[in-house]
Design an enzyme around this catalytic site. Structure first.
Site, PDB file in Angstrom:
ATOM      1  N   ALA A  61      -4.958   0.867   0.920  1.00  0.00           N
ATOM      2  CA  ALA A  61      -5.653   1.586   1.998  1.00  0.00           C
ATOM      3  C   ALA A  61      -5.120   3.006   2.131  1.00  0.00           C
ATOM      4  O   ALA A  61      -3.989   3.297   1.741  1.00  0.00           O
ATOM      5  CB  ALA A  61      -5.471   0.853   3.329  1.00  0.00           C
ATOM      6  N   THR A 102      -8.077  -2.914  10.911  1.00  0.00           N
ATOM      7  CA  THR A 102      -7.269  -2.314  11.971  1.00  0.00           C
ATOM      8  C   THR A 102      -7.911  -2.433  13.338  1.00  0.00           C
ATOM      9  O   THR A 102      -9.145  -2.545  13.456  1.00  0.00           O
ATOM     10  CB  THR A 102      -7.052  -0.818  11.653  1.00  0.00           C
ATOM     11  OG1 THR A 102      -6.370  -0.179  12.739  1.00  0.00           O
ATOM     12  CG2 THR A 102      -8.372  -0.104  11.445  1.00  0.00           C
ATOM     13  N   TYR A 126     -10.092   7.819  10.828  1.00  0.00           N
ATOM     14  CA  TYR A 126      -9.464   6.654  10.217  1.00  0.00           C
ATOM     15  C   TYR A 126     -10.200   5.378  10.617  1.00  0.00           C
ATOM     16  O   TYR A 126     -10.537   4.535   9.763  1.00  0.00           O
ATOM     17  CB  TYR A 126      -8.001   6.578  10.626  1.00  0.00           C
ATOM     18  CG  TYR A 126      -7.313   5.298  10.214  1.00  0.00           C
ATOM     19  CD1 TYR A 126      -6.989   5.062   8.884  1.00  0.00           C
ATOM     20  CD2 TYR A 126      -6.992   4.327  11.160  1.00  0.00           C
ATOM     21  CE1 TYR A 126      -6.361   3.875   8.508  1.00  0.00           C
ATOM     22  CE2 TYR A 126      -6.370   3.153  10.785  1.00  0.00           C
ATOM     23  CZ  TYR A 126      -6.049   2.928   9.460  1.00  0.00           C
ATOM     24  OH  TYR A 126      -5.430   1.767   9.097  1.00  0.00           O
TER      25      TYR A 126
END
Length: 303
Positions: A61, A102, A126
Site C-alpha cells: 500500500a 483503513t 489517502y
C-alpha cells in the site's frame, strides 16, 4: 492439506508479522514478496505472482497520508488501481483475496463505532485512494474478496506512533500529543494472527466475504495512547501534555473519530481483536519495544 499463501508488501510493518505468523503453520506454504519484488501497479507481474496461490494477503500500500494529499494520482495508482489488478488476478485464478484497508474511508463525524456496512465518505486523498481499492475488491470478488479495515497500526518492523513516543522520551522532558482524535491502536502482530485465522476460515466456507474491521476493541486518543505507553514502560505519564489537532496542522485532514465496530467477526465464528490496552501491554513486553523503553528509562535517570 497444505494451503498456498501469497503475501504482498512482505517487508512492511504488517507484512513481516503476517509472514512470521504463517511460518508457524505447518499447513501453510507461503510466498512473501516485497515492493521491490512485486510492483502491484504492473498487471502482468501481478498475474504471474498470484498464479498457483489459494490465499492472497495484500499488505502492499501507499501509506504516506500527507504524501497522498500532494500526489493523489500516484497514491491511487497503488491503493486503487494496483488493488484492482490483484482482484482481477484472483478472480481469474480462483484465489481468495484478503485486502487491508483503513478507517480513513469514513468521514470521522460519528459518535458511535462505524459498523462494517456504514456509509463511507473519506475526507482526504489517502482515504479516497483506499476506498477505490475496496470498491475494486467488492466489484470483482463479491464471493471471495475480504476487506479488513485497520487503524492506528504499530509494531516492531516499521515507523509507528508507539515507537516514536519511546524514542522521543529519551530526548525530551515533555511531549505534546493530540487529544481530540479518537481511534483504536492496533498491534500488527495481533492483526496478523487475525488475518491468518480469517485466511484459514475463508477457504473452508466458514467466513462470509465482504468487509471486516481489524482494529482493537475499545478506543482512546493519541494522548491516551501516549500516556499508557509511558505508564506501561515505567515512565511518568504526566510528561505527556494534551493539545488540539490545531497545534499540528497537516496537509491532509484527519478524521476526528475513527472508531470501528466488529460485528462481522462473530458472524464468521471468529473472535474479534482484544482491547487496545491489552494489546499494548503484550506489545511492550516484546524485545523491540522493551529495548526502546529501557533506553528511555536510562535517559530519564541521567543527572
Amino acid at each position: 492439506m497444505t494451503t498456498s499463501w501469497l503475501v504482498t508488501g512482505a517487508r512492511g510493518l504488517l507484512g513481516r508479522d503476517v509472514l512470521a505468523e504463517l511460518a508457524a503453520d505447518p499447513d501453510a506454504a507461503v510466498t512473501g514478496l516485497s515492493r521491490d519484488q512485486l510492483d502491484i501497479t504492473d498487471p502482468a507481474a501481478v498475474r504471474a505472482a498470484v498464479a498457483g496461490h489459494r490465499v492472497v494477503v495484500n499488505c502492499a500500500a501507499w501509506t504516506d497520508v500527507d504524501g497522498a494529499e500532494r500526489s493523489e494520482e500516484a497514491a491511487t495508482a497503488v491503493n486503487g488501481t494496483g488493488v484492482r489488478h490483484l482482484a482481477r488476478a484472483c478472480a481469474d485464478s480462483g484465489a481468495l483475496l484478503l485486502h487491508i484497508s483503513t478507517d480513513y474511508v469514513f468521514p470521522g463525524d460519528a459518535r458511535q463505532p462505524y459498523p462494517e456496512d456504514a456509509v463511507t465518505g473519506p475526507v482526504n486523498a489517502y482515504g479516497r485512494s483506499k476506498l477505490a481499492g475496496e470498491r475494486a475488491v467488492l466489484e470483482l470478488l463479491p464471493h471471495t474478496g475480504y476487506i479488513v479495515r485497520t487503524a492506528w497500526l504499530y509494531g516492531a518492523h516499521g515507523p509507528n506512533f508507539v515507537a516514536t513516543m519511546l524514542e522521543l522520551a529519551a530526548r525530551r522532558e515533555t511531549l505534546d500529543v493530540v487529544a481530540d482524535q479518537y481511534g483504536q491502536p492496533t498491534w500488527s502482530r495481533a492483526l496478523a494472527r487475525q488475518l491468518a485465522a480469517l485466511g484459514r476460515a475463508a477457504p473452508a466456507g466458514r467466513a462470509p466475504a465482504g468487509v471486516y474491521h481489524g482494529t482493537a476493541a475499545g478506543h482512546t486518543t493519541w494522548y491516551g495512547l501516549a500516556r499508557e505507553t509511558f505508564r506501561l514502560s515505567g515512565l511518568d505519564p504526566e510528561r505527556i501534555r494534551p493539545v488540539s489537532s490545531e497545534k499540528f496542522p497537516r496537509p491532509a485532514p484527519r478524521p476526528a473519530f475513527g472508531v470501528l465496530g466488529h460485528g462481522k467477526w462473530q458472524r464468521a465464528g471468529l473472535r474479534s481483536l482484544p482491547r487496545w490496552d491489552d494489546q499494548l501491554t503484550s506489545a511492550l513486553a516484546t524485545p523491540a519495544f522493551a529495548a526502546l523503553a529501557a533506553a528511555a528509562r536510562t535517559s530519564d535517570e541521567r543527572p
